[in-house]
Design a protein around this motif. Structure first.
Motif, PDB file in Angstrom:
ATOM      1  N   SER A 100      41.968  41.251   5.937  1.00 24.87           N
ATOM      2  CA  SER A 100      41.032  40.529   6.809  1.00 24.87           C
ATOM      3  C   SER A 100      40.447  39.354   6.029  1.00 24.87           C
ATOM      4  O   SER A 100      40.393  39.381   4.800  1.00 24.87           O
ATOM      5  CB  SER A 100      39.934  41.460   7.309  1.00 24.87           C
ATOM      6  N   GLY A 105      33.194  49.130   5.526  1.00 23.91           N
ATOM      7  CA  GLY A 105      34.340  48.334   5.069  1.00 23.91           C
ATOM      8  C   GLY A 105      34.024  46.856   4.990  1.00 23.91           C
ATOM      9  O   GLY A 105      34.224  46.204   3.947  1.00 23.91           O
ATOM     10  N   HIS A 140      37.724  52.385  14.620  1.00 28.50           N
ATOM     11  CA  HIS A 140      38.717  52.433  13.527  1.00 28.50           C
ATOM     12  C   HIS A 140      39.597  53.673  13.679  1.00 28.50           C
ATOM     13  O   HIS A 140      40.804  53.622  13.494  1.00 28.50           O
ATOM     14  CB  HIS A 140      38.015  52.504  12.167  1.00 28.50           C
TER      15      HIS A 140
HETATM   16  O1  PMV Z   1      32.756  47.492   8.540  1.00 29.53           O
HETATM   17  P1  PMV Z   1      32.870  48.212   9.844  1.00 29.53           P
HETATM   18  O2  PMV Z   1      33.383  49.607   9.667  1.00 29.53           O
HETATM   19  O3  PMV Z   1      31.593  48.143  10.629  1.00 29.53           O
HETATM   20  O4  PMV Z   1      33.991  47.474  10.718  1.00 29.53           O
HETATM   21  C1  PMV Z   1      33.861  46.159  11.151  1.00 29.53           C
HETATM   22  C2  PMV Z   1      34.988  45.728  11.989  1.00 29.53           C
HETATM   23  C3  PMV Z   1      34.852  44.372  12.640  1.00 29.53           C
HETATM   24  O5  PMV Z   1      33.542  43.875  12.511  1.00 29.53           O
HETATM   25  C4  PMV Z   1      35.153  44.501  14.123  1.00 29.53           C
HETATM   26  C5  PMV Z   1      35.839  43.369  12.080  1.00 29.53           C
HETATM   27  C6  PMV Z   1      35.583  42.858  10.695  1.00 29.53           C
HETATM   28  O6  PMV Z   1      36.564  42.631   9.992  1.00 29.53           O
HETATM   29  O7  PMV Z   1      34.419  42.608  10.322  1.00 29.53           O
END
Ligand code: PMV
Length: 362
Positions: free
Chosen positions: A40, A158, A218
């Motif tokens: 990403s 993440g 996820h």
């Molecule tokens: O870090 P998490 O587990 O909240 O996941 C974030 C996922 C997205 O925000 C949708 C995409 C991203 O890469 O930030």
């Protein structure tokens, strides 16, 4: 020897300020211990930040965290389980973490449920505080570095691992960037000047609790019918985006940004027990952005995080004209006419412990 005497300090205070970030290529789906299914790419924001103060005091040997959480001066027991889980994950790196009582005070410079990821800035900020605390209590502790903190922040959330550097960041192993890793993010430095000052106006189209958490989203990727093609798409987009950032190619950038946002939301619709986090006004805003772009030729594009609120992305050179468009066409779609005018930012900052958490002078 008195218990705790082997620590350089048995009490103290650390304070950090850390940005949120917005992903252009989205992280969606995990493997192993909080590693991403795909690479990403994001940039750190400037105004949307978390400020955290950790006061620590030695309390003796224990296997469990002792933590109290405060948000804007109010106790926040509802965040306790998530933070305790994070601290338990950290014990291999910070074996001392359970030997101290931690009072964690936090303030976000942006409103709750505003389409800005507070878990990214919040977990990264706490990770910086704990890494610095380590250096205060143990002579052998590693120095605070963005890469170390990134790996730690990742275990909390993440996307938090991409909030440790200013500017552009990449997380996830890819041949497209040397040194990239699944366990921490690295800065993307081959970026044209216009992308180094990219603007992000965040339109609050709908606030409120999400129908499904990102963690649940996820998880749905594990058995998603489009799992493999999603991984291939994100890898291709990462390669193309890095090229577009280096060559100042806004058309390719915009095509990837919008395709990633809509793919993320399409994956939600098409998952088991499909759902959507977009609102009707999100779609109306999409159509208006596209009409404006077509009629003016101005390179303005959208993305969405896991929520209904639009991030409007454009070069600084077009700020004035885009602002007029936002006032005329997009603000009327927003809840209470609210938007947040932000832009790419410089990254985390260690704060003097006398600084008030509620200061905006960052
Ligand atoms: O870090 P998490 O587990 O909240 O996941 C974030 C996922 C997205 O925000 C949708 C995409 C991203 O890469 O930030």
């Amino acid at each position: 020897m008195r218990e705790g005497q082997h620590y350089l300090q048995t009490q103290g205070v650390v304070q950090w300020s850390t940005p949120s970030n917005i992903a252009i290529v989205k992280y969606w789906g995990k493997k192993g211990v909080q590693e991403p299914l795909n690479p990403s790419v994001s940039f750190s924001l400037q105004k949307a930040r978390t400020l955290t103060r950790v006061e620590f005091e030695h309390r003796g040997i224990s296997n469990n965290p002792s933590v109290e959480l405060w948000l804007d001066g109010q106790p926040m027991p509802s965040f306790q389980p998530k933070i305790s889980k994070f601290l338990i994950h950290l014990t291999p790196f910070f074996p001392w973490v359970n030997h101290f009582h931690l009072r964690i005070d936090t303030h976000n410079t942006f409103p709750h449920s505003s389409g800005i990821a507070s878990s990214a800035s919040g977990m990264a900020c706490l990770a910086f505080c704990l890494a610095e605390m380590g250096t205060l209590i143990q002579a052998s502790a590693p120095a605070v570095s963005s890469l170390l903190v990134s790996g730690i922040a990742r275990l909390g959330s993440g996307s938090a691992c991409r909030s440790v550097h200013g500017g552009w960041n990449l997380w996830g192993k890819t041949d497209a960037l040397a040194g990239s890793s699944d366990t921490f993010s690295v800065p993307v430095t081959n970026v044209s000047p216009a992308f180094q000052s990219i603007q992000d106006t965040i339109l609050i189209l709908k606030s409120g609790q999400k129908r499904l958490s990102s963690s649940d989203g996820h998880q749905l990727m594990e058995t998603h019918p489009y799992r493999d093609s999603r991984i291939a798409q994100a890898n291709g987009h990462t390669r193309q985006l890095l090229e577009a950032l280096a060559t100042d190619d806004w058309a390719t950038f915009g095509q990837i940004a919008e395709s990633e946002a809509l793919s993320l939301h399409a994956l939600m619709v098409n998952s088991r027990d499909g759902y959507t986090l977009l609102a009707e006004s999100s779609w109306e805003a999409i159509y208006r952005v596209r009409d404006f772009r077509r009629s003016t030729g101005i390179p303005v594009y959208f993305t969405f995080d896991a929520g209904p609120n639009m991030h409007l992305l454009y070069p600084e050179a077009h700020l004035k004209r885009v602002d007029e468009f936002v006032q005329d066409q997009l603000l009327p779609l927003c809840e209470n006419n609210t938007c947040i005018e932000d832009h790419i930012g410089a990254g985390p900052k260690k704060l003097n412990k006398e600084t008030s958490l509620y200061t905006q002078a960052l």
